[in-house]
Enzyme design. Structure first.
Site, PDB file in Angstrom:
ATOM      1  N   HIS A 186      12.887 -20.417   0.903  1.00 22.44           N
ATOM      2  CA  HIS A 186      11.919 -21.258   0.466  1.00 22.44           C
ATOM      3  C   HIS A 186      12.052 -22.624   1.134  1.00 22.44           C
ATOM      4  O   HIS A 186      11.103 -23.313   1.624  1.00 22.44           O
ATOM      5  CB  HIS A 186      11.991 -21.281  -0.901  1.00 22.44           C
ATOM      6  CG  HIS A 186      11.241 -20.202  -1.504  1.00 22.44           C
ATOM      7  ND1 HIS A 186      11.215 -19.676  -2.969  1.00 22.44           N
ATOM      8  CD2 HIS A 186      10.194 -19.277  -0.992  1.00 22.44           C
ATOM      9  CE1 HIS A 186      10.511 -18.539  -3.098  1.00 22.44           C
ATOM     10  NE2 HIS A 186       9.684 -18.248  -1.988  1.00 22.44           N
ATOM     11  N   ARG A 288      -1.750 -15.753   2.438  1.00 15.84           N
ATOM     12  CA  ARG A 288      -0.742 -15.161   1.250  1.00 15.84           C
ATOM     13  C   ARG A 288      -1.856 -15.639  -0.054  1.00 15.84           C
ATOM     14  O   ARG A 288      -2.030 -16.731  -0.181  1.00 15.84           O
ATOM     15  CB  ARG A 288       0.161 -16.044   0.925  1.00 15.84           C
ATOM     16  CG  ARG A 288       1.382 -15.813   2.235  1.00 15.84           C
ATOM     17  CD  ARG A 288       2.487 -16.705   1.970  1.00 15.84           C
ATOM     18  NE  ARG A 288       3.669 -16.610   2.991  1.00 15.84           N
ATOM     19  CZ  ARG A 288       3.760 -17.667   4.041  1.00 15.84           C
ATOM     20  NH1 ARG A 288       2.820 -18.503   4.085  1.00 15.84           N
ATOM     21  NH2 ARG A 288       4.477 -17.409   4.906  1.00 15.84           N
ATOM     22  N   ARG A 325      -3.601 -11.276   3.510  1.00 13.71           N
ATOM     23  CA  ARG A 325      -2.479 -10.130   2.808  1.00 13.71           C
ATOM     24  C   ARG A 325      -2.802  -9.910   1.314  1.00 13.71           C
ATOM     25  O   ARG A 325      -2.851 -11.062   0.626  1.00 13.71           O
ATOM     26  CB  ARG A 325      -1.163 -10.586   3.066  1.00 13.71           C
ATOM     27  CG  ARG A 325      -0.299  -9.751   2.356  1.00 13.71           C
ATOM     28  CD  ARG A 325       1.115 -10.054   2.656  1.00 13.71           C
ATOM     29  NE  ARG A 325       1.624 -11.170   1.742  1.00 13.71           N
ATOM     30  CZ  ARG A 325       2.614 -11.851   2.072  1.00 13.71           C
ATOM     31  NH1 ARG A 325       3.595 -11.795   2.823  1.00 13.71           N
ATOM     32  NH2 ARG A 325       2.836 -12.945   1.041  1.00 13.71           N
ATOM     33  N   GLU A 415       7.071  -4.402   7.771  1.00 14.07           N
ATOM     34  CA  GLU A 415       8.204  -4.993   7.033  1.00 14.07           C
ATOM     35  C   GLU A 415       9.338  -3.990   6.709  1.00 14.07           C
ATOM     36  O   GLU A 415      10.327  -4.421   6.216  1.00 14.07           O
ATOM     37  CB  GLU A 415       7.713  -5.667   5.787  1.00 14.07           C
ATOM     38  CG  GLU A 415       6.714  -6.790   5.705  1.00 14.07           C
ATOM     39  CD  GLU A 415       6.032  -7.064   4.437  1.00 14.07           C
ATOM     40  OE1 GLU A 415       6.421  -8.250   4.263  1.00 14.07           O
ATOM     41  OE2 GLU A 415       5.337  -6.235   4.024  1.00 14.07           O
ATOM     42  N   ASN A 438      10.592 -11.656   8.696  1.00 21.49           N
ATOM     43  CA  ASN A 438      11.395 -12.066   7.419  1.00 21.49           C
ATOM     44  C   ASN A 438      12.062 -10.921   6.776  1.00 21.49           C
ATOM     45  O   ASN A 438      13.204 -10.674   6.576  1.00 21.49           O
ATOM     46  CB  ASN A 438      10.862 -13.231   6.431  1.00 21.49           C
ATOM     47  CG  ASN A 438      10.332 -14.244   7.122  1.00 21.49           C
ATOM     48  OD1 ASN A 438      10.232 -14.411   8.274  1.00 21.49           O
ATOM     49  ND2 ASN A 438       9.573 -14.784   6.315  1.00 21.49           N
ATOM     50  N   ASP A 439      11.093 -10.109   6.153  1.00 18.99           N
ATOM     51  CA  ASP A 439      11.717  -8.879   5.224  1.00 18.99           C
ATOM     52  C   ASP A 439      11.997  -7.722   6.297  1.00 18.99           C
ATOM     53  O   ASP A 439      12.792  -7.187   5.921  1.00 18.99           O
ATOM     54  CB  ASP A 439      10.255  -8.384   4.329  1.00 18.99           C
ATOM     55  CG  ASP A 439      10.317  -9.156   3.223  1.00 18.99           C
ATOM     56  OD1 ASP A 439      11.297  -9.300   2.580  1.00 18.99           O
ATOM     57  OD2 ASP A 439       9.240  -9.366   2.627  1.00 18.99           O
ATOM     58  N   ARG A 449      17.655 -12.279   2.496  1.00 23.61           N
ATOM     59  CA  ARG A 449      17.084 -13.354   3.261  1.00 23.61           C
ATOM     60  C   ARG A 449      17.279 -14.816   2.704  1.00 23.61           C
ATOM     61  O   ARG A 449      17.265 -15.529   3.213  1.00 23.61           O
ATOM     62  CB  ARG A 449      15.809 -13.404   3.640  1.00 23.61           C
ATOM     63  CG  ARG A 449      14.849 -13.294   2.361  1.00 23.61           C
ATOM     64  CD  ARG A 449      13.351 -12.790   2.445  1.00 23.61           C
ATOM     65  NE  ARG A 449      12.489 -13.806   2.834  1.00 23.61           N
ATOM     66  CZ  ARG A 449      11.055 -14.058   2.904  1.00 23.61           C
ATOM     67  NH1 ARG A 449      10.572 -12.860   2.665  1.00 23.61           N
ATOM     68  NH2 ARG A 449      10.732 -14.998   3.368  1.00 23.61           N
ATOM     69  N   CYS A 486       3.518 -12.486  11.931  1.00 25.49           N
ATOM     70  CA  CYS A 486       3.006 -13.323  10.947  1.00 25.49           C
ATOM     71  C   CYS A 486       4.381 -13.889  10.309  1.00 25.49           C
ATOM     72  O   CYS A 486       4.331 -14.734   9.317  1.00 25.49           O
ATOM     73  CB  CYS A 486       2.105 -12.878   9.935  1.00 25.49           C
ATOM     74  SG  CYS A 486       2.774 -11.729   8.950  1.00 25.49           S
TER      75      CYS A 486
END
Length: 556
Positions: A186, A288, A325, A415, A438-439, A449, A486
């Site tokens: 984050h 998001r 999303r 993902e 990321n995922d 992560r 993304c």
């Protein structure tokens, strides 16, 4: 004497300044017993402190807006977790003070999560921050946090909680360095949004003495301790050259030979729109929608509230593409009315699309709200599902979109490795793919992560991850459909060139990264990007992949 340390660069730019350390964490409260008759009073003190900290986090979120708001609201929910509060009450009932009960209850929760290897364990910095704030309030001591200073400095910490990162003043905090954290934490994401140079996962960062002069290169991950005048001049010249290149680079994303690569923005809500527009985003590649649902973890937002929020974002991008999303709940974003409380490993359980398919009324309301929000607007709306595993998932989502009367393109996020491996099958049901790197990295390498100890496996330059990107892009090309990225990988200018070379058709990132990516893409032809991509995939490690791509693009 000049020395060089190497961490993970997560936010572009160069910062040169003196070290200031994050405020000392709250000391462990003494373990003393209280008489039984004081238990009720202590329980009241604990609840008041918890509510005050939660309110403070919500207020910070409202002030920060955008992605930071969603993160801080999630922290406020963590502070008021019913199970944690029940544990606090139990500990007080058997003789603990309020502050000791809070300290021990959070410690037990922390140990439980870390021991179970859950995805939420990646939010340890968030959990510790909440605990420290509650205990500080109960003890009547200053809150831990960013140091007071009239002069600009480089902030050094073991880790940075979102509550601190979200409200950093870029005019005072030149950059920051943390010992823990990862490239997709984050704090890293918020640092990029703020445009503050940052390096994470730097071993020994906490040993840097207060007042030491350091130079932080957020692009390479290098931290120079006591840099020479020559090194400072070199870094400042490089930073000035980058700034000039950014100023000269405008317009759409395009390679040197005219190959178009739309550069889109990742947004968390209406508050993120002005920065995206100012940066010249050609649309939104990841909207998001969780921020709406985090306002109240016990109830879904009404259709009317959703329509209003969605329309604000859609109106800002006329004649542009806006990719939404749908709600990605579960794992680190639990919602009381949706997600199970007793999953042994939420990251591998019911999250994302799985959650929505278990609660079709929530999905239906969101899709209907999106349809109404787009009515009469000259916008190209696209809607995608998170955590799609296979064709069956993709079909279920597409069917739900049609049943809601949604006039938009339907897509799937890649993902999960299975989605990349079977991308062509998934594309029989949807019209586009969007890679959440990321995922995808987390699930490919079994590497949380948020855990700095495994940060090398979260590096988007890992050749195995590039292979999965290539598979997805090749499948989309074969089906005549689009495949964007993304995830945070798109915000790395050099990696953006490699992704383009792999066949990715659009790149979406935090607004602050768009100028860097635009300027870098414009330097190279598509053929150069393709050669760099091939060189990166042929490497055996993330570091070798970056070096190989850099060598190709620099003509070495």
């Amino acid at each position: 004497m000049e020395t060089t340390l190497r961490g993970v660069g997560v936010s572009h730019g160069v910062a040169i300044g003196e070290v200031r350390h994050m405020g000392t964490a709250v000391l462990e409260p003494p373990a003393k017993q209280i008489p039984a008759e004081e238990a009720e009073r202590e329980q009241g003190r604990a609840r008041q402190a918890v509510d005050a900290v939660a309110a403070d986090l919500m207020a910070r979120g409202n002030l920060a807006g955008g992605e930071a708001q969603a993160v801080l609201e999630a922290q406020a929910m963590m502070a008021q977790d019913p199970e944690l509060m029940a544990d606090v009450d139990r500990r007080i009932a058997v003789g603990s003070t309020a502050e000791r009960a809070v300290y021990d209850a959070f410690a037990a929760y922390r140990e439980l999560l870390a021991g179970a290897g859950e995805y939420l364990a990646g939010r340890v910095a968030d959990l510790d921050d909440v605990r420290n704030r509650i205990v500080a309030r109960l003890l009547g001591v200053p809150m831990p946090g960013v140091p007071d200073s009239d002069q600009p400095y480089v902030l050094v910490a073991r880790d940075l909680a979102p509550a601190d990162t979200a409200l950093l003043d870029p005019s005072l905090v030149l950059g920051f360095v943390t010992e823990e954290g990862g490239p997709t934490s984050h704090s890293a994401i918020l640092a990029r949004a703020l445009g503050v140079p940052a390096v994470v996962a730097l071993p020994g960062a906490g040993e840097l003495a207060e007042g030491t002069l350091i130079a932080v290169d957020g692009s390479t991950g290098d931290v120079f301790v006591n840099p020479s005048e020559e090194k400072k001049a070199e870094l400042e010249a490089a930073a000035a050259a980058r700034k000039a290149a950014l100023a000269a680079s405008t317009g759409p994303g395009v390679t040197a030979d005219g190959h178009k690569v739309p550069l889109l923005a990742n947004v968390g809500g209406p508050a993120d729109v002005p920065a995206a527009v100012e940066a010249g985003a050609e649309g939104v590649g990841l909207f998001r929608t969780e921020f709406l649902f985090l306002d109240d973890s016990k109830n879904a937002p009404s259709e009317e509230k959703q329509v209003e929020a969605y329309r604000q974002v859609l109106e800002a991008f006329p004649e542009s593409r806006v990719v939404v999303r749908v709600l990605d709940a579960g794992a680190d974003k639990p919602l009381d009315f949706l997600t199970p409380a007793d999953e042994p490993n939420p990251a591998l359980g019911v999250r994302g699309l799985r959650t929505l398919l278990d609660h079709p009324e929530v999905l239906r309301t969101q899709l209907t709200a999106l349809a109404k929000a787009a009515e009469g607007l000259p916008v190209y709306l696209e809607v995608m599902a998170p955590m799609v595993a296979d064709r069956k998932d993709a079909k279920a989502f597409a069917d739900a979109c049609r049943e809601a009367g949604l006039r938009a393109k339907f897509g799937a996020m890649v993902e999960i490795p299975s989605a990349a491996l079977r991308a062509r099958s998934i594309l029989q049901e949807v019209e586009f793919l969007s890679l959440g790197t990321n995922d995808l990295a987390q699930y490919t390498f079994a590497a949380d992560r948020q855990v700095g100890a495994v940060s090398r496996l979260q590096d988007p330059w890992q050749p195995a991850l590039l292979d999965l990107v290539a598979l997805s892009a090749e499948a989309a090309t074969a089906e005549g459909k689009s495949c964007g990225v993304c995830g945070e990988a798109a915000s790395d200018p050099l990696l953006a060139c490699v992704l383009t070379g792999l066949g990715v058709t659009s790149l979406s990132m935090g607004a602050a990264s768009i100028p860097y990516v635009r300027a870098t893409l414009a330097k190279y032809t598509l053929a150069q990007c393709e050669r760099a991509a091939a060189a990166a995939r042929a490497a055996d490690s993330a570091e070798e992949a970056r070096g190989a791509a850099q060598a190709v693009l620099s003509g070495e």
